[in-house]
Motif scaffolding. Sequence first.
Motif, PDB file in Angstrom:
ATOM      1  N   ALA A 195       0.836  -1.211   0.000  1.00 32.87           N
ATOM      2  CA  ALA A 195       0.000   0.000   0.000  1.00 32.87           C
ATOM      3  C   ALA A 195       0.865   1.254   0.000  1.00 32.87           C
ATOM      4  N   ARG A 196       1.985   1.207   0.706  1.00 27.89           N
ATOM      5  CA  ARG A 196       2.891   2.361   0.736  1.00 27.89           C
ATOM      6  C   ARG A 196       3.435   2.655  -0.660  1.00 27.89           C
ATOM      7  N   LEU A 197       3.777   1.585  -1.397  1.00 27.41           N
ATOM      8  CA  LEU A 197       4.272   1.775  -2.763  1.00 27.41           C
ATOM      9  C   LEU A 197       3.198   2.373  -3.666  1.00 27.41           C
ATOM     10  N   VAL A 198       1.993   1.816  -3.605  1.00 32.48           N
ATOM     11  CA  VAL A 198       0.905   2.313  -4.454  1.00 32.48           C
ATOM     12  C   VAL A 198       0.602   3.770  -4.129  1.00 32.48           C
ATOM     13  N   ASP A 199       0.548   4.100  -2.842  1.00 31.62           N
ATOM     14  CA  ASP A 199       0.246   5.466  -2.439  1.00 31.62           C
ATOM     15  C   ASP A 199       1.342   6.432  -2.868  1.00 31.62           C
ATOM     16  N   TYR A 200       2.596   5.989  -2.823  1.00 33.47           N
ATOM     17  CA  TYR A 200       3.690   6.856  -3.274  1.00 33.47           C
ATOM     18  C   TYR A 200       3.574   7.116  -4.775  1.00 33.47           C
ATOM     19  N   HIS A 201       3.235   6.082  -5.517  1.00 36.94           N
ATOM     20  CA  HIS A 201       3.133   6.223  -6.971  1.00 36.94           C
ATOM     21  C   HIS A 201       2.043   7.209  -7.355  1.00 36.94           C
ATOM     22  N   ILE A 202       0.966   7.259  -6.575  1.00 42.95           N
ATOM     23  CA  ILE A 202      -0.128   8.193  -6.869  1.00 42.95           C
ATOM     24  C   ILE A 202       0.375   9.626  -6.919  1.00 42.95           C
ATOM     25  N   GLY A 203       1.331   9.960  -6.040  1.00 46.72           N
ATOM     26  CA  GLY A 203       1.800  11.336  -5.925  1.00 46.72           C
ATOM     27  C   GLY A 203       2.892  11.741  -6.890  1.00 46.72           C
ATOM     28  N   LEU A 204       3.383  10.832  -7.715  1.00 49.52           N
ATOM     29  CA  LEU A 204       4.438  11.186  -8.657  1.00 49.52           C
ATOM     30  C   LEU A 204       3.880  12.088  -9.767  1.00 49.52           C
ATOM     31  N   PRO A 205       4.678  13.072 -10.244  1.00 48.58           N
ATOM     32  CA  PRO A 205       4.176  14.024 -11.251  1.00 48.58           C
ATOM     33  C   PRO A 205       3.668  13.364 -12.528  1.00 48.58           C
ATOM     34  N   LEU A 206       4.307  12.261 -12.926  1.00 51.71           N
ATOM     35  CA  LEU A 206       3.949  11.628 -14.191  1.00 51.71           C
ATOM     36  C   LEU A 206       2.723  10.721 -14.086  1.00 51.71           C
ATOM     37  N   THR A 207       2.376  10.327 -12.865  1.00 50.13           N
ATOM     38  CA  THR A 207       1.349   9.293 -12.682  1.00 50.13           C
ATOM     39  C   THR A 207      -0.009   9.702 -13.227  1.00 50.13           C
ATOM     40  N   GLN A 208      -0.439  10.929 -12.970  1.00 46.13           N
ATOM     41  CA  GLN A 208      -1.752  11.367 -13.434  1.00 46.13           C
ATOM     42  C   GLN A 208      -1.858  11.403 -14.952  1.00 46.13           C
ATOM     43  N   THR A 465       8.605   4.797 -13.526  1.00 46.00           N
ATOM     44  CA  THR A 465       7.917   6.087 -13.587  1.00 46.00           C
ATOM     45  C   THR A 465       8.862   7.228 -13.220  1.00 46.00           C
ATOM     46  N   VAL A 466       9.674   7.028 -12.169  1.00 40.36           N
ATOM     47  CA  VAL A 466      10.641   8.059 -11.749  1.00 40.36           C
ATOM     48  C   VAL A 466      11.633   8.347 -12.866  1.00 40.36           C
ATOM     49  N   TYR A 467      12.159   7.296 -13.483  1.00 38.37           N
ATOM     50  CA  TYR A 467      13.169   7.511 -14.520  1.00 38.37           C
ATOM     51  C   TYR A 467      12.550   7.917 -15.855  1.00 38.37           C
ATOM     52  N   MET A 468      11.307   7.532 -16.103  1.00 42.31           N
ATOM     53  CA  MET A 468      10.615   8.060 -17.284  1.00 42.31           C
ATOM     54  C   MET A 468      10.441   9.561 -17.169  1.00 42.31           C
ATOM     55  N   GLN A 469      10.112  10.027 -15.952  1.00 46.04           N
ATOM     56  CA  GLN A 469       9.974  11.462 -15.721  1.00 46.04           C
ATOM     57  C   GLN A 469      11.294  12.173 -15.995  1.00 46.04           C
ATOM     58  N   LYS A 470      12.392  11.589 -15.506  1.00 43.77           N
ATOM     59  CA  LYS A 470      13.706  12.192 -15.749  1.00 43.77           C
ATOM     60  C   LYS A 470      14.022  12.209 -17.238  1.00 43.77           C
ATOM     61  N   ALA A 471      13.693  11.136 -17.937  1.00 38.30           N
ATOM     62  CA  ALA A 471      13.952  11.071 -19.376  1.00 38.30           C
ATOM     63  C   ALA A 471      13.143  12.116 -20.132  1.00 38.30           C
ATOM     64  N   ILE A 472      11.878  12.284 -19.761  1.00 43.53           N
ATOM     65  CA  ILE A 472      11.024  13.280 -20.426  1.00 43.53           C
ATOM     66  C   ILE A 472      11.564  14.685 -20.194  1.00 43.53           C
ATOM     67  N   GLU A 473      11.998  14.956 -18.965  1.00 42.46           N
ATOM     68  CA  GLU A 473      12.574  16.282 -18.662  1.00 42.46           C
ATOM     69  C   GLU A 473      13.838  16.527 -19.473  1.00 42.46           C
ATOM     70  N   ASP A 486       0.604  10.881 -25.843  1.00 41.29           N
ATOM     71  CA  ASP A 486       1.603   9.837 -26.057  1.00 41.29           C
ATOM     72  C   ASP A 486       2.101   9.282 -24.729  1.00 41.29           C
ATOM     73  N   ILE A 487       2.291  10.172 -23.744  1.00 41.79           N
ATOM     74  CA  ILE A 487       2.744   9.724 -22.418  1.00 41.79           C
ATOM     75  C   ILE A 487       1.752   8.727 -21.833  1.00 41.79           C
ATOM     76  N   ALA A 488       0.453   8.994 -22.044  1.00 41.95           N
ATOM     77  CA  ALA A 488      -0.585   8.119 -21.485  1.00 41.95           C
ATOM     78  C   ALA A 488      -0.520   6.709 -22.053  1.00 41.95           C
ATOM     79  N   ARG A 489       0.113   6.534 -23.200  1.00 41.50           N
ATOM     80  CA  ARG A 489       0.168   5.212 -23.844  1.00 41.50           C
ATOM     81  C   ARG A 489       1.540   4.555 -23.704  1.00 41.50           C
ATOM     82  N   ILE A 490       2.416   5.154 -22.910  1.00 43.64           N
ATOM     83  CA  ILE A 490       3.727   4.546 -22.640  1.00 43.64           C
ATOM     84  C   ILE A 490       3.659   3.873 -21.276  1.00 43.64           C
ATOM     85  N   SER A 491       3.780   2.589 -21.251  1.00 45.20           N
ATOM     86  CA  SER A 491       3.593   1.825 -20.020  1.00 45.20           C
ATOM     87  C   SER A 491       4.835   1.863 -19.134  1.00 45.20           C
TER      88      SER A 491
END
Length: 526
Positions: A195-208, A465-473, A486-491
């Motif tokens: 649950a801690r992992l799932v909740d942390y992922h919710i708050g990442l900038p790229l997740t939404q 997700t963390v490193y995808m965000q870094k790559a996008i930046e 496009d981001i929404a379709r990258i798993s």
Amino acid sequence: MRSKDLFVEDSDKWCDSRNKLIAGDEWLAKKNEICKLLKLPTESQDAVILLSNDLSLAYATTLNNFDKNSNLKIVLNKKGKKKIQVSKLEKIEESQSLILSRTIISDLLPQIELPELLLEVNKITGFTSEFMHISESESRMKDLDINICAILVAEACNIGYEPLIKNNEPTLSRAKLSWVQQNYFNSENIAKSNARLVDYHIGLPLTQKIGSGDIISGDGIRFACAVKSVNSGPNKKYFNERGLTYYNLTSGQFTGPNGLCIPGTLKDSLYVLDIITQQQTKLTINEVMVDTAGTSDIIFALFWLLGYQFSPRMADTGSSRFWRIDSTADYKDLNDIARYKVSLKIIIKHWEDVLRIAVSLKLGYISTYELIKSLFKNNRPSSLAKALVNIGRIRKTIHMLRYVDDGEYRRHILTQLNKGESRHSVFRTIYHGKKGEIYKHYKENQEDQLNSVSLVTNAIVIWNTVYMQKAIEQLEEKGRIIEDTDIARISPLMSKHINILGKFSFVLPESVRDGNLRELNKIKFP
């Protein structure tokens, strides 16, 4: 006892489950509050009006679009009766920008060993801190995070301790790993950590941008059992002799909130609601998708009573029954299709008990599995079960009418179910040892092991997700903007850059230990 003529007090299996329903003064005290929360009318006549209006609106909407809907038509079956036929969804071709963006981001992600990935995600989230000693002592031994990550690798990869043991390192000795597993690994700790992992992922900038947090799907992944187990069962479609199903959830953001082991049968509908109500994350679930095997009339009713939109994929719309309330209503082209009539009298008669069921499930007094089993005697439905079935028939018809009418709704369901299939693909990649078979004898141990696989998969989702965000930046700094569509379709379930076989290093680079991210791969941009 099996036919529910005789019950045993204080027995989980043989007790009268109906006695677990809320009753008496407690029911009177909580009835209005919980019914208001679930948006359920307390009067039976109001309930009938609500169901009738919803069904009439669904028929009206479908009929209004019928002539304009080229994907929907009425045909004759082999017996000469009319049935609905829906065209298959056309494949949406991927744009060149999506293909290029996915390739670049994938190539930018650094190579990493699975143990290091877990340690790095723990550095980011602190998920191992949820593993408490069986005595509930808060003292923490040195390098406990390494021990926990090592056991997660052993369990999730199904390889045991042997490949991880290093005799010259006390932290990774057999005795130390065995002691930590006995004292720290249990279902409660695994659930809290997950649950801690799932909740942390919710708050990442790229997740939404990746997906919605209020959508969830449920599906089962089958495993053959190499040992005798009470929890295993035959299933000719998936395994020859005995096996089990790990029924698990996948959120719209690719994380897995919860899972449980059930016998390896084809029918999953008895377990869908239990697994949803037992999950401990901060996800606010509004809509639930499952495949056809996870549906039944009663399940449609229970989902509606608990305030969820139930959106299953229907494999054969032509064989589905469409129900009506008013036998005189004119549904034009659908008159011959909607030839089955529900009983409102039985719903009115049992509405008070239906509400008791809804409140009892909401408060966790009884599980869905126990409830449904208690409503049938010798496989015959009780009068209360028939009331739920009739409610379910109305809700199922409403869903079916939207399903055959709205192609985007069908695609919406399929997209979410495909996310669950993607998670299962990663599951198989991780759980590779011993031919991918289960060697645990007891349900609790099987569940802990497969929930460990889910936890490791969630760790991979967070790391990606963390490193995808870094790559996008980094790409944006170089003037390459990636569209949100496009981001929404990258798993974030990519795994080719993660080494799961052979090498098990539990040492993080110094820069990562200091809280920095790894450097991305250097590639030539097209």
